[in-house]
Each structure stands twice: as structure tokens, then as C-alpha cells.
Motif scaffolding. Structure first.
Motif, mmCIF file in Angstrom:
data_model
loop_
_atom_site.group_PDB
_atom_site.id
_atom_site.type_symbol
_atom_site.label_atom_id
_atom_site.label_comp_id
_atom_site.label_asym_id
_atom_site.label_seq_id
_atom_site.Cartn_x
_atom_site.Cartn_y
_atom_site.Cartn_z
ATOM 1 N N ILE A 165 -9.583 -1.594 2.374
ATOM 2 C CA ILE A 165 -10.500 -0.444 2.328
ATOM 3 C C ILE A 165 -9.727 0.850 2.559
ATOM 4 N N ILE A 166 -8.772 0.816 3.483
ATOM 5 C CA ILE A 166 -7.960 2.005 3.744
ATOM 6 C C ILE A 166 -7.181 2.392 2.487
ATOM 7 N N GLU A 167 -6.616 1.397 1.818
ATOM 8 C CA GLU A 167 -5.866 1.681 0.592
ATOM 9 C C GLU A 167 -6.772 2.303 -0.470
ATOM 10 N N ALA A 168 -8.019 1.822 -0.556
ATOM 11 C CA ALA A 168 -8.970 2.380 -1.523
ATOM 12 C C ALA A 168 -9.406 3.791 -1.143
ATOM 13 N N GLY A 169 -9.338 4.122 0.138
ATOM 14 C CA GLY A 169 -9.673 5.469 0.585
ATOM 15 C C GLY A 169 -11.152 5.781 0.618
ATOM 16 N N ASN A 170 -12.005 4.748 0.654
ATOM 17 C CA ASN A 170 -13.458 4.984 0.639
ATOM 18 C C ASN A 170 -14.146 4.388 1.870
ATOM 19 N N GLY A 171 -13.485 4.467 3.007
ATOM 20 C CA GLY A 171 -14.028 3.874 4.224
ATOM 21 C C GLY A 171 -15.385 4.420 4.624
ATOM 22 N N ASP A 172 -15.604 5.710 4.440
ATOM 23 C CA ASP A 172 -16.898 6.297 4.817
ATOM 24 C C ASP A 172 -18.033 5.676 4.012
ATOM 25 N N ALA A 173 -17.823 5.567 2.699
ATOM 26 C CA ALA A 173 -18.874 5.008 1.847
ATOM 27 C C ALA A 173 -19.100 3.525 2.143
ATOM 28 N N VAL A 174 -18.036 2.785 2.379
ATOM 29 C CA VAL A 174 -18.175 1.360 2.696
ATOM 30 C C VAL A 174 -18.927 1.186 4.003
ATOM 31 N N TYR A 175 -18.626 2.018 4.971
ATOM 32 C CA TYR A 175 -19.317 1.957 6.258
ATOM 33 C C TYR A 175 -20.809 2.235 6.099
ATOM 34 N N GLU A 176 -21.127 3.263 5.324
ATOM 35 C CA GLU A 176 -22.534 3.601 5.117
ATOM 36 C C GLU A 176 -23.281 2.452 4.450
ATOM 37 N N ARG A 177 -22.662 1.822 3.465
ATOM 38 C CA ARG A 177 -23.320 0.688 2.803
ATOM 39 C C ARG A 177 -23.493 -0.485 3.760
ATOM 40 N N ALA A 178 -22.473 -0.753 4.552
ATOM 41 C CA ALA A 178 -22.521 -1.911 5.448
ATOM 42 C C ALA A 178 -23.560 -1.759 6.544
ATOM 43 N N THR A 179 -23.882 -0.523 6.905
ATOM 44 C CA THR A 179 -24.817 -0.292 8.009
ATOM 45 C C THR A 179 -26.159 0.249 7.545
ATOM 46 N N ALA A 180 -26.378 0.296 6.244
ATOM 47 C CA ALA A 180 -27.576 0.949 5.707
ATOM 48 C C ALA A 180 -28.874 0.280 6.147
ATOM 49 N N ASP A 181 -28.841 -1.014 6.396
ATOM 50 C CA ASP A 181 -30.088 -1.717 6.714
ATOM 51 C C ASP A 181 -30.262 -1.961 8.198
ATOM 52 N N THR B 124 0.826 -1.224 0.000
ATOM 53 C CA THR B 124 0.000 0.000 0.000
ATOM 54 C C THR B 124 0.852 1.262 0.000
ATOM 55 N N HIS B 125 2.095 1.155 0.465
ATOM 56 C CA HIS B 125 2.974 2.332 0.614
ATOM 57 C C HIS B 125 2.352 3.371 1.551
ATOM 58 N N LEU B 126 1.520 2.904 2.477
ATOM 59 C CA LEU B 126 0.918 3.774 3.475
ATOM 60 C C LEU B 126 1.531 3.463 4.844
ATOM 61 N N PRO B 127 1.520 4.438 5.753
ATOM 62 C CA PRO B 127 2.136 4.231 7.084
ATOM 63 C C PRO B 127 1.228 3.412 8.016
ATOM 64 N N ILE B 128 0.821 2.237 7.574
ATOM 65 C CA ILE B 128 -0.082 1.383 8.347
ATOM 66 C C ILE B 128 0.728 0.492 9.271
ATOM 67 N N ARG B 129 0.277 0.371 10.502
ATOM 68 C CA ARG B 129 0.840 -0.557 11.463
ATOM 69 C C ARG B 129 -0.308 -1.326 12.105
ATOM 70 N N VAL B 130 -0.055 -2.567 12.474
ATOM 71 C CA VAL B 130 -1.065 -3.412 13.103
ATOM 72 C C VAL B 130 -0.520 -3.887 14.443
#
Length: 437
Positions: free
Chosen positions: A175-191, A86-92
Motif C-alpha cells: 500500500i505504501i508503494e502504491a501511495g494510496n494509504g488514505d483511500a485504502v484506510y477510508e475504504r477499510a473503515t467505511a462500514d 520499492t526503492h523506498l526508504p522503508i525499514r521494518v
């Protein structure tokens, strides 16, 4: 003294217990401060946070040995490789979180400590969450890659049901790499926002049990889901992260508390409010902050007990949560009190103040709003508001005459007049009119 303060029936004795604790702090405060000063260097020498930070400098993935069977060496290598791509500063950092540990069982505190030990700077840290099956992500600077919602969304994705932590973390990284976490969250919780039935309260008023404003606080799922999963869902769904600034503090009420509160009926809400009053007493008892801050927390504790004793409905019980938040804000040492949402305090902490004009009125107010209400107002939609009853009919709580409602007069903290004004102070002087009945 401690038994009186923390006893489940303590609210009726809150003022007495608070006075006792003040005397104890006054007589022993210097000793406590000296003890803390002498103990701090030894604790810092080999801190758990430093150990995790050192491990993350060697590899972007650190798994506590106790979780090695859940995330084995091969899975750790796969996660590390995924992060590097991802070349992002992600740590787990996957370590057990339990109440009473070095971070109070709070993923955000773990993340803050580790980030600080690593020297700060841009970073994304993924940890386990507060509930089983939950993961959490924290990001510096806030919201740069929508990481918070990216991690929160994983819990609600149907294909992640029963998945282990390695798969959940891998999904969050994608999802973080895609940068669309807000939209994914909204879809996952829509119902998840089906309205709950109305329950009649003790005084005959109908109290709505938590219809979520879209997919609310009350993260829901049906009663068929076990209590543990329900609480987990509850904790996740309302943790909507602020895009404006991070308001979390060590003593802040977890958003999951508000999520569960909105899910409860009035009886359940009363039980949860009582639990939070007791916890505030515990935190004030063990706090090592400035005496004046502890004093303010004790005042809030006593006032919360008074309101809880005489609460007649959901608006009063919401006031208990506001007083607990006020007490915890004092303990946190925050320069500015952490306000609850003006429109519906059970939405949880506000993210900022906004100008707002009540319908049909000329005066404009500046009120604290949570992210959901802020978004509604910006898109010209009416925010969900907490209702009270006036002349036998439900009305927005702030439309009740101020002389009849402390909550209408203060907006649960939004309308206080300044730093010297407080909900606790107003309860003490008798503005909570139930005390005069």
C-alpha cells in the motif's frame, strides 16, 4: 505519598497529593537531576534503539529473537526483497512493545528513537502497534507516502483477519508503494460508523455513546468482538495522522484513549477518565523535567481530580481529558500546549487552528480542530460537535452561556487568552461552577 497520589480513589485527594509531591520535588530535585546526569552516559552506551538502528543498517528488516517464530528467516528475506523492489526508504523493526519498556510501549517513540539513531533523513519505519494484531508506520517527512494510514488500514481489511505479522507488514509495504494509504484506510473503515444507542445519564440527560463521525474514534466493532479486539480496533480507527505536523510527544495521550472514550457510555467514560488522571499522577511523580513543568502538570492533575469528582455528564468528563492533556503537554516540554479538538474534544488532539464563525454570529474565532473536523469544514460540512443540555434540550456545548460552563468559555483550551491562562488555573480559581454547588 505515592500511594495517596496513585490510589484509584485519589481524585478527591488530588490537591493534597499534588502539594506533597511538590514538596518532595523541591527537596529532592537536585539529587534526581544529578542522578540522571551521572546515569545517562552508561545508558546511552548500549541503548536498545542503537542496537536496532545498527541492525537496520545491515538489513531493512530487523526481527527481535523473541518473535523469530512469528516471522521466520525466510519471511524476513521475502520482506527485505519486497522492500528493495520499492526503492523506498522503508525499514521494518519488529520488537515487542510492552508498557515500561525503553519506549513506554509506544510504537511512535520506538520509531523516533530508531530514526534518530540512524541519523535522520527521509525514512519509513514499520513497527508493531500498541494492540495485538496491529502494525504501525511512521514516516519522515510526514505524509510523503501516506504510510501511517497504509499500516492502519491493514487491521481493518477483512482478508487480513488472522494473518501473521509478516503478511500484515507485506500488505502495508504494498500500500505504501502504491501511495494510496488514505483511500485504502477510508475504504477499510467505511462500514464501522453505525450510530450507538442513547443512554440516559444520572441527571436524566441523554448521552450519546459514540456514534463515529464516519468511522470514528470509537473504533468499534460490535460487543460480540472480544474486549481485546475491541480495544485494538478502537486504537487504530482514530489515529488519523496529521498532514500538517507531527504533534506526538512522549507524554501525549494516545489517540486510542480518545477512541475508547467515545465508544464508552457515561459510566465507562468516567472510568476511563479516572484511569487517565491516575496515569498523569504517575507520570508527574516520575518525571525528571524542569520543576516548573512538573508543577504545571501537578496543577492539571489536581484540577482533573476536582472536575472528575463533580462531573455531571459527558461535557465535564471530556474536560477531565482536556486537563490531563494539558498536564501531559507540560511534562513533554512542548513549546505549545497540545490542544484537543474544539468541536468534539473526544476526537482527540487537534492538528491545527482554523478560523471559524459560529452560525448566526459575526465574530470569527480561531479554534483547534482535529483532522476529521478540519476536513468537514473545508468541504462545507458541519463537524460533529459535543452536546450539552440547556433548558432540557441538547445544544452544542459552546452555546451554553460562558458563565455557566467552563468548557463553553474555554473551548476545552482553544479559547484561552494566552500562555499564562490554563484550564487548570481556571478550575483552581473556581470557574468550574460545580465547585460552588
Amino acid at each position: 505519598m505515592c500511594t495517596d497520589l496513585l490510589h484509584p480513589a485519589g481524585p478527591r485527594r488530588a490537591a493534597v497529593a499534588a502539594q506533597r509531591l511538590r514538596r518532595a520535588l523541591a527537596s529532592g530535585g537536585a539529587s534526581v537531576a544529578l542522578l540522571c546526569c551521572t546515569a545517562a552516559p552508561a545508558a546511552a552506551a548500549e541503548s536498545p534503539g542503537q542496537k536496532i538502528a545498527d541492525a537496520l543498517r545491515r538489513s531493512p528488516v530487523h526481527v527481535d529473537p523473541s518473535l523469530a517464530s512469528a516471522v521466520d528467516a525466510e519471511q524476513q528475506r521475502e520482506l527485505a526483497a519486497r522492500i528493495r523492489r520499492t526503492h523506498l526508504p522503508i525499514r521494518v523493526a519488529l520488537v515487542p512493545l510492552v508498557e515500561g519498556d525503553s519506549w513506554g510501549g509506544k510504537p511512535e517513540q520506538l520509531a523516533e528513537v530508531v530514526h534518530d539513531r540512524m541519523g535522520g533523513g527521509p525514512a519509513i519505519l514499520i513497527t508493531l502497534g500498541e494492540q495485538p494484531g496491529d502494525i504501525s508506520a511512521r514516516e519522515w517527512p510526514s505524509d510523503a507516502h501516506q504510510s501511517f494510514h497504509a499500516a492502519a488500514a491493514v487491521f481493518f481489511q477483512k482478508d487480513m483477519k488472522g494473518a501473521g505479522p509478516a503478511k500484515r507488514v507485506a500488505r502495508a509495504i504494498d500500500i505504501i508503494e502504491a501511495g494510496n494509504g488514505d483511500a485504502v484506510y477510508e475504504r477499510a473503515t467505511a462500514d464501522l460508523g453505525a450510530p450507538a444507542p442513547t443512554r440516559t445519564t444520572a441527571d436524566g440527560a441523554g448521552a450519546k455513546a459514540a456514534s463515529g463521525h464516519g468511522s470514528p474514534l470509537v473504533r468499534l466493532l460490535s460487543l460480540a468482538v472480544g474486549p481485546v479486539l475491541l480495544l485494538a480496533a478502537v486504537g487504530l480507527l482514530l489515529r488519523r495522522r496529521s498532514r500538517l505536523r507531527d504533534l506526538s510527544t512522549p507524554f501525549a495521550l494516545p489517540r486510542s484513549v480518545f477512541a475508547a472514550a467515545r465508544q464508552a457510555d457515561e459510566a465507562g467514560l468516567r472510568d476511563r477518565a479516572a484511569e487517565e488522571v491516575v496515569r498523569l499522577g504517575e507520570e508527574a511523580r516520575t518525571a525528571q523535567g524542569a520543576p516548573a513543568a512538573v508543577e504545571r502538570a501537578l496543577d492539571a492533575y489536581a484540577a482533573a481530580g476536582t472536575v472528575l469528582d463533580r462531573a455531571r455528564g459527558v461535557p465535564d468528563l471530556a474536560g477531565v481529558f482536556a486537563l490531563v492533556a494539558e498536564g501531559r503537554a507540560a511534562l513533554s516540554g512542548a513549546a505549545e500546549a497540545l490542544l484537543l479538538c474544539f468541536f468534539h474534544p473526544l476526537h482527540g488532539p487537534a492538528v491545527r487552528r482554523i478560523p471559524w464563525r459560529p452560525l448566526g454570529r459575526r465574530e470569527q474565532l480561531r479554534v483547534a480542530a482535529c483532522e476529521t473536523c478540519l476536513r468537514a469544514i473545508r468541504t462545507r460540512r458541519a463537524p460533529e460537535v459535543l452536546t450539552d443540555r440547556q433548558d432540557g434540550r441538547p445544544v452544542p456545548y459552546f452555546e451554553v452561556p460562558a458563565e455557566d460552563s467552563l468548557w463553553a468559555a474555554t473551548g476545552y483550551g482553544s479559547l484561552l487568552s494566552g500562555a499564562d491562562d490554563s484550564l487548570a488555573g481556571r478550575v483552581q480559581r473556581g470557574d468550574f461552577t460545580r465547585t460552588r454547588d
